[in-house]
Design a protein around this motif. Structure first.
Motif, mmCIF file in Angstrom:
data_model
loop_
_atom_site.group_PDB
_atom_site.id
_atom_site.type_symbol
_atom_site.label_atom_id
_atom_site.label_comp_id
_atom_site.label_asym_id
_atom_site.label_seq_id
_atom_site.Cartn_x
_atom_site.Cartn_y
_atom_site.Cartn_z
ATOM 1 N N ARG A 104 0.840 -1.197 0.000
ATOM 2 C CA ARG A 104 0.000 0.000 0.000
ATOM 3 C C ARG A 104 0.877 1.250 0.000
ATOM 4 O O ARG A 104 1.958 1.248 0.598
ATOM 5 N N PRO A 105 0.436 2.330 -0.664
ATOM 6 C CA PRO A 105 1.231 3.562 -0.693
ATOM 7 C C PRO A 105 1.520 4.059 0.722
ATOM 8 O O PRO A 105 0.660 4.016 1.601
ATOM 9 N N LYS A 106 2.736 4.525 0.927
ATOM 10 C CA LYS A 106 3.175 5.010 2.235
ATOM 11 C C LYS A 106 3.090 6.534 2.286
ATOM 12 O O LYS A 106 3.479 7.210 1.326
ATOM 13 N N ALA A 107 2.615 7.056 3.402
ATOM 14 C CA ALA A 107 2.546 8.503 3.573
ATOM 15 C C ALA A 107 3.933 9.129 3.419
ATOM 16 O O ALA A 107 4.078 10.230 2.913
ATOM 17 N N SER A 108 4.954 8.385 3.849
ATOM 18 C CA SER A 108 6.324 8.882 3.775
ATOM 19 C C SER A 108 6.887 8.807 2.357
ATOM 20 O O SER A 108 7.942 9.360 2.079
ATOM 21 N N GLY A 109 6.212 8.064 1.466
ATOM 22 C CA GLY A 109 6.690 7.903 0.101
ATOM 23 C C GLY A 109 7.743 6.819 -0.060
ATOM 24 O O GLY A 109 8.235 6.590 -1.156
ATOM 25 N N ARG A 110 8.099 6.141 1.026
ATOM 26 C CA ARG A 110 9.148 5.117 0.941
ATOM 27 C C ARG A 110 8.688 3.916 0.125
ATOM 28 O O ARG A 110 7.512 3.648 0.008
ATOM 29 N N THR A 111 9.648 3.236 -0.452
ATOM 30 C CA THR A 111 9.387 2.047 -1.252
ATOM 31 C C THR A 111 9.216 0.846 -0.338
ATOM 32 O O THR A 111 9.925 0.703 0.651
ATOM 33 N N ALA A 112 8.285 -0.017 -0.689
ATOM 34 C CA ALA A 112 8.037 -1.225 0.097
ATOM 35 C C ALA A 112 8.855 -2.392 -0.455
ATOM 36 O O ALA A 112 9.161 -2.444 -1.648
ATOM 37 N N HIS A 113 9.205 -3.322 0.441
ATOM 38 C CA HIS A 113 9.958 -4.517 0.075
ATOM 39 C C HIS A 113 9.289 -5.725 0.700
ATOM 40 O O HIS A 113 8.952 -5.701 1.888
ATOM 41 N N PHE A 114 9.123 -6.778 -0.092
ATOM 42 C CA PHE A 114 8.531 -8.031 0.384
ATOM 43 C C PHE A 114 9.499 -9.159 0.063
ATOM 44 O O PHE A 114 9.861 -9.361 -1.099
ATOM 45 N N TYR A 115 9.943 -9.849 1.093
ATOM 46 C CA TYR A 115 10.880 -10.951 0.933
ATOM 47 C C TYR A 115 10.223 -12.244 1.407
ATOM 48 O O TYR A 115 9.511 -12.245 2.406
ATOM 49 N N THR A 116 10.513 -13.320 0.714
ATOM 50 C CA THR A 116 10.135 -14.646 1.181
ATOM 51 C C THR A 116 11.423 -15.443 1.318
ATOM 52 O O THR A 116 12.164 -15.599 0.342
ATOM 53 N N VAL A 117 11.705 -15.908 2.524
ATOM 54 C CA VAL A 117 12.917 -16.679 2.786
ATOM 55 C C VAL A 117 12.542 -18.153 2.676
ATOM 56 O O VAL A 117 11.677 -18.638 3.402
ATOM 57 N N VAL A 118 13.207 -18.842 1.748
ATOM 58 C CA VAL A 118 12.855 -20.225 1.417
ATOM 59 C C VAL A 118 14.101 -21.104 1.520
ATOM 60 O O VAL A 118 15.162 -20.729 1.022
ATOM 61 N N ALA A 119 13.939 -22.264 2.141
ATOM 62 C CA ALA A 119 15.039 -23.226 2.228
ATOM 63 C C ALA A 119 15.151 -23.987 0.909
ATOM 64 O O ALA A 119 14.158 -24.518 0.403
ATOM 65 N N ARG A 120 16.349 -24.022 0.368
ATOM 66 C CA ARG A 120 16.600 -24.701 -0.911
ATOM 67 C C ARG A 120 16.431 -26.211 -0.777
ATOM 68 O O ARG A 120 16.694 -26.786 0.277
#
Length: 141
Positions: A104-120
């Protein structure tokens, strides 16, 4: 191995509102201790959950480790980093919900990051690939 990766990601985004999201309580307890964050699970009282969510919203705390209890009816619009460490196997809906919350858009304008940590080389890797294909089909890069 996931603890080390999560620690690196948290350090990379130091000071940014960060959620570490997972399903397995033992894993979440360990991660919360490892990165020095508060933990919210189904065992956390409603009053304590509200206190922690409010502290996160106001910036008093910048990171929270949350279980599936945070999947529903939680408004944390300024969270700009989500690190998913476990989920409901191949649940595309759960991942899309988590991604939608963080993007969702941030009031601060910062970019969002979504990580999924997966075991190989685990079944987790197969489920993650399935979820990623779904998100790509929905237009996420």
């Amino acid at each position: 191995g996931k603890n080390r990766v999560v620690e690196q990601l948290v350090a990379q985004h130091e000071g940014e509102p960060t959620l570490v999201i997972g399903q397995y309580l033992d894993q979440l307890h360990e991660l919360a201790e490892h990165i020095g964050a508060d933990l919210i699970t189904g065992e956390t009282t409603v009053r304590e959950r509200q206190r922690l969510f409010d502290a996160f919203r106001t910036g008093e705390i910048s990171k929270l480790v949350v279980s599936k209890v945070a999947n529903f009816s939680i408004d944390l619009p300024e969270a700009s980093v989500a690190i998913q460490v476990s989920g409901s196997f191949g649940s595309r809906q759960e991942e899309a919900q988590r991604l939608g919350r963080i993007m969702r858009p941030k009031a601060s304008g910062r970019t969002a990051h979504f990580y999924t940590v997966v075991a190989r080389d685990t079944v987790d890797q197969d489920f993650a690939a399935h979820r990623q294909r779904f998100l790509a089909e929905q237009g996420y890069a």
